[in-house]
Design an enzyme around this catalytic site. Structure first.
Site, PDB file in Angstrom:
ATOM      1  N   CYS A 299       0.058 -10.348  48.179  1.00 28.06           N
ATOM      2  CA  CYS A 299      -1.112 -10.320  49.057  1.00 28.06           C
ATOM      3  C   CYS A 299      -1.643 -11.737  49.310  1.00 28.06           C
ATOM      4  O   CYS A 299      -2.283 -12.323  48.422  1.00 28.06           O
ATOM      5  CB  CYS A 299      -2.192  -9.434  48.434  1.00 28.06           C
TER       6      CYS A 299
ATOM      7  N   CYS B 152      -5.481 -11.948  49.473  1.00 26.99           N
ATOM      8  CA  CYS B 152      -6.119 -11.868  48.154  1.00 26.99           C
ATOM      9  C   CYS B 152      -5.947 -13.174  47.379  1.00 26.99           C
ATOM     10  O   CYS B 152      -6.891 -13.674  46.781  1.00 26.99           O
ATOM     11  CB  CYS B 152      -5.503 -10.751  47.311  1.00 26.99           C
ATOM     12  N   ASP B 153      -4.737 -13.709  47.369  1.00 27.40           N
ATOM     13  CA  ASP B 153      -4.415 -14.770  46.405  1.00 27.40           C
ATOM     14  C   ASP B 153      -4.121 -16.137  47.017  1.00 27.40           C
ATOM     15  O   ASP B 153      -3.955 -17.105  46.277  1.00 27.40           O
ATOM     16  CB  ASP B 153      -3.197 -14.329  45.565  1.00 27.40           C
TER      17      ASP B 153
HETATM   18  P1  FAD Z   1      -4.629   2.694  46.606  1.00 26.81           P
HETATM   19  O1  FAD Z   1      -5.437   1.673  45.931  1.00 26.81           O
HETATM   20  O2  FAD Z   1      -3.147   2.516  46.664  1.00 26.81           O
HETATM   21  O3  FAD Z   1      -4.980   4.089  45.916  1.00 26.81           O
HETATM   22  C1  FAD Z   1      -4.260   5.250  46.208  1.00 26.81           C
HETATM   23  C2  FAD Z   1      -4.367   6.185  45.020  1.00 26.81           C
HETATM   24  O4  FAD Z   1      -3.768   7.424  45.387  1.00 26.81           O
HETATM   25  C3  FAD Z   1      -3.649   5.692  43.771  1.00 26.81           C
HETATM   26  O5  FAD Z   1      -4.572   5.628  42.697  1.00 26.81           O
HETATM   27  C4  FAD Z   1      -2.561   6.724  43.515  1.00 26.81           C
HETATM   28  O6  FAD Z   1      -2.366   7.005  42.122  1.00 26.81           O
HETATM   29  C5  FAD Z   1      -3.109   7.945  44.238  1.00 26.81           C
HETATM   30  N1  FAD Z   1      -2.072   8.856  44.704  1.00 26.81           N
HETATM   31  C6  FAD Z   1      -0.959   8.540  45.434  1.00 26.81           C
HETATM   32  N2  FAD Z   1      -0.248   9.657  45.686  1.00 26.81           N
HETATM   33  C7  FAD Z   1      -0.910  10.679  45.083  1.00 26.81           C
HETATM   34  C8  FAD Z   1      -0.659  12.075  44.981  1.00 26.81           C
HETATM   35  N3  FAD Z   1       0.420  12.629  45.542  1.00 26.81           N
HETATM   36  N4  FAD Z   1      -1.536  12.838  44.296  1.00 26.81           N
HETATM   37  C9  FAD Z   1      -2.637  12.296  43.711  1.00 26.81           C
HETATM   38  N5  FAD Z   1      -2.922  10.971  43.771  1.00 26.81           N
HETATM   39  C10 FAD Z   1      -2.066  10.190  44.453  1.00 26.81           C
HETATM   40  N6  FAD Z   1      -7.312  -6.304  47.845  1.00 26.81           N
HETATM   41  C11 FAD Z   1      -8.411  -7.088  47.973  1.00 26.81           C
HETATM   42  O7  FAD Z   1      -9.272  -6.822  48.822  1.00 26.81           O
HETATM   43  N7  FAD Z   1      -8.617  -8.181  47.164  1.00 26.81           N
HETATM   44  C12 FAD Z   1      -7.744  -8.515  46.173  1.00 26.81           C
HETATM   45  O8  FAD Z   1      -7.949  -9.510  45.457  1.00 26.81           O
HETATM   46  C13 FAD Z   1      -6.584  -7.693  46.005  1.00 26.81           C
HETATM   47  N8  FAD Z   1      -5.693  -7.974  45.044  1.00 26.81           N
HETATM   48  C14 FAD Z   1      -4.646  -7.136  44.841  1.00 26.81           C
HETATM   49  C15 FAD Z   1      -3.800  -7.400  43.768  1.00 26.81           C
HETATM   50  C16 FAD Z   1      -2.751  -6.549  43.499  1.00 26.81           C
HETATM   51  C17 FAD Z   1      -1.873  -6.831  42.313  1.00 26.81           C
HETATM   52  C18 FAD Z   1      -2.499  -5.428  44.354  1.00 26.81           C
HETATM   53  C19 FAD Z   1      -1.330  -4.504  44.091  1.00 26.81           C
HETATM   54  C20 FAD Z   1      -3.320  -5.174  45.443  1.00 26.81           C
HETATM   55  C21 FAD Z   1      -4.411  -6.016  45.690  1.00 26.81           C
HETATM   56  N9  FAD Z   1      -5.277  -5.803  46.749  1.00 26.81           N
HETATM   57  C22 FAD Z   1      -6.402  -6.580  46.884  1.00 26.81           C
HETATM   58  C23 FAD Z   1      -5.058  -4.704  47.731  1.00 26.81           C
HETATM   59  C24 FAD Z   1      -5.922  -3.480  47.391  1.00 26.81           C
HETATM   60  O9  FAD Z   1      -5.718  -3.131  46.036  1.00 26.81           O
HETATM   61  C25 FAD Z   1      -5.556  -2.320  48.313  1.00 26.81           C
HETATM   62  O10 FAD Z   1      -5.721  -2.709  49.659  1.00 26.81           O
HETATM   63  C26 FAD Z   1      -6.443  -1.106  48.032  1.00 26.81           C
HETATM   64  O11 FAD Z   1      -6.356  -0.719  46.678  1.00 26.81           O
HETATM   65  C27 FAD Z   1      -6.057   0.070  48.921  1.00 26.81           C
HETATM   66  O12 FAD Z   1      -6.866   1.157  48.584  1.00 26.81           O
HETATM   67  P2  FAD Z   1      -6.443   2.662  48.915  1.00 26.81           P
HETATM   68  O13 FAD Z   1      -7.540   3.491  48.340  1.00 26.81           O
HETATM   69  O14 FAD Z   1      -6.086   2.782  50.330  1.00 26.81           O
HETATM   70  O15 FAD Z   1      -5.081   2.918  48.131  1.00 26.81           O
END
Ligand code: FAD
Ligand code: NAP
Length: 313
Positions: free
Chosen positions: A134, A137-138
């Site tokens: 990302c 982010c970084d």
């Molecule tokens: P996700 O966070 O992916 O959450 C989806 C959830 O759905 C997960 O918990 C998963 O377990 C669950 N799920 C999936 N399929 C199923 C299923 N079939 N049944 C039940 N549950 C399910 N963003 C920033 O803004 N700043 C940062 O500094 C930053 N740093 C990051 C660092 C890392 C290492 C990573 C990997 C990402 C980072 N991001 C950062 C990006 C950010 O984490 C994502 O954009 C954000 O988490 C997306 O949110 P979301 O809710 O769409 O999905």
């Protein structure tokens, strides 16, 4: 019958839970197969969430209070994996792992996406400690320093361009001499003086110590020559897996519109083309893949769910 079933407990799902329950819906359950929090719980530091600026706080610390806040307002969490979301007449049937089913008037799917790993030595060891997926982010951690980018698609080149405005030099490593990215994107990258393209090459190894990544070894696939790039951050952009499985029916067909890359097509209200079905966060089209935008999507979807249910009454 639930008012709303939320699938996924990352920033988008949790925020949808907060807004639906605090907005007056009584029967809202969030199905999250693990601990709530989502991808950001893998992060060692977050600097770009407005209002949260505490050095040393991890993604896990950051998300802890989100859960508490949601549960305080009545959101229920079931730690179960969802297999499928299906429209049954006017409502939705949520099938859980093991076959149990739950009925809901509306569904917000927020199952996120996962950046693919390239598979080189040290990638997992230094992930989050110098190896990142990302740039937004970084990238700032490498202000005025050199960074290496892996990949030759649109994401890699667009992110390389973004990094070139922050970092001193950006070395783009790609395994072929032709790029998958759109030609105008490639041309724009080529015009940028501090972006250097290293083609026909792969990352042989990311190496470092307890303090994190110290450098990367880049191998030319034609000559086997190794470049040892010291003191660099490494950004890996080799594609994403959108976690859209729950939106497939028994025949493997998607129940709502998705684009060629599996991202769910939504409008500005996070509505899909199926009435009562909303998608939010990283899995939707044009997602910025940030916590703040995922949370925003969750709030938008929740407000739409409340209006939708009011209209049903
Ligand atoms: P996700 O966070 O992916 O959450 C989806 C959830 O759905 C997960 O918990 C998963 O377990 C669950 N799920 C999936 N399929 C199923 C299923 N079939 N049944 C039940 N549950 C399910 N963003 C920033 O803004 N700043 C940062 O500094 C930053 N740093 C990051 C660092 C890392 C290492 C990573 C990997 C990402 C980072 N991001 C950062 C990006 C950010 O984490 C994502 O954009 C954000 O988490 C997306 O949110 P979301 O809710 O769409 O999905
Ligand atoms: P992508 O198009 O699949 O490109 C992935 C890149 O990573 C490719 O260059 C691939 O090399 C390389 N790669 C894959 N596995 C690798 C490995 N193990 N080791 C080294 N390199 C590896 O992914 P993306 O760039 O994330 O784009 C995904 C989709 O979104 C694409 O269709 C893209 O057009 C679209 N997108 C569009 C925009 C836009 O329109 N502005 C922006 C971003 C993304 P090869 O080329 O050799 O296969």
């Amino acid at each position: 019958m639930l008012d709303c079933a939320i699938i996924g407990g990352g920033p988008a799902g949790l925020t949808a839970g907060l807004y639906t329950t605090r907005g007056g819906l009584k029967k809202v359950t969030m199905f999250e197969m693990g601990m709530p929090g989502g991808q950001i719980t893998q992060s060692s530091e977050i600097e770009n969430y407005p209002g949260f600026f505490e050095h040393g706080k991890t993604g896990m610390d950051f998300m802890e209070t989100w859960q508490e806040q949601c549960f305080h307002f009545g959101l229920k969490h079931e730690m179960k994996k969802v297999e499928r979301v299906a429209k049954t007449g006017e409502h939705f049937t949520i099938t859980l792992e093991g076959g149990e089913t739950v009925e809901a008037l509306t569904a917000i799917v927020a199952t996120g996406s996962t950046p693919k790993r390239a598979g080189f030595k040290g990638e997992d060891e230094f992930f989050g400690k110098g190896v990142s997926t990302c740039a937004t982010c970084d990238g700032f951690f490498y202000k005025d320093k050199p960074v290496t980018v892996l990949g030759g698609g649109d994401t890699a080149l667009e992110e390389a361009f973004y990094l070139s405005n922050i970092c001193s030099d950006v070395y783009v490593v790609h395994r072929r001499d032709e790029f998958r990215a759109a030609p105008p994107t490639l041309e724009r990258v080529k015009r940028k003086e501090n972006i250097h393209l290293i083609t026909d090459s792969v990352i042989e190894e990311a190496y470092g110590g307890v303090m994190g990544l110290e450098g990367v070894k880049i191998r030319n696939l034609k000559t086997n020559e190794i470049i040892d790039m010291k003191n660099t951050g490494l950004f890996v952009f080799v594609g994403h897996n959108v976690r859209n499985e729950v939106l497939r029916d028994e025949n493997g067909e998607f129940i709502c519109e998705v684009n060629n890359w599996g991202q769910v097509v939504v409008d500005l209200n996070m509505k899909t083309n199926v009435k009562g079905l909303f998608c939010a966060g990283d899995m939707r089209i044009q997602a910025p893949k940030q916590v703040v935008s995922a949370a925003g999507d969750g709030a938008v979807a929740a407000l739409q769910v409340i209006s939708y249910i009011q209209e049903l009454a």
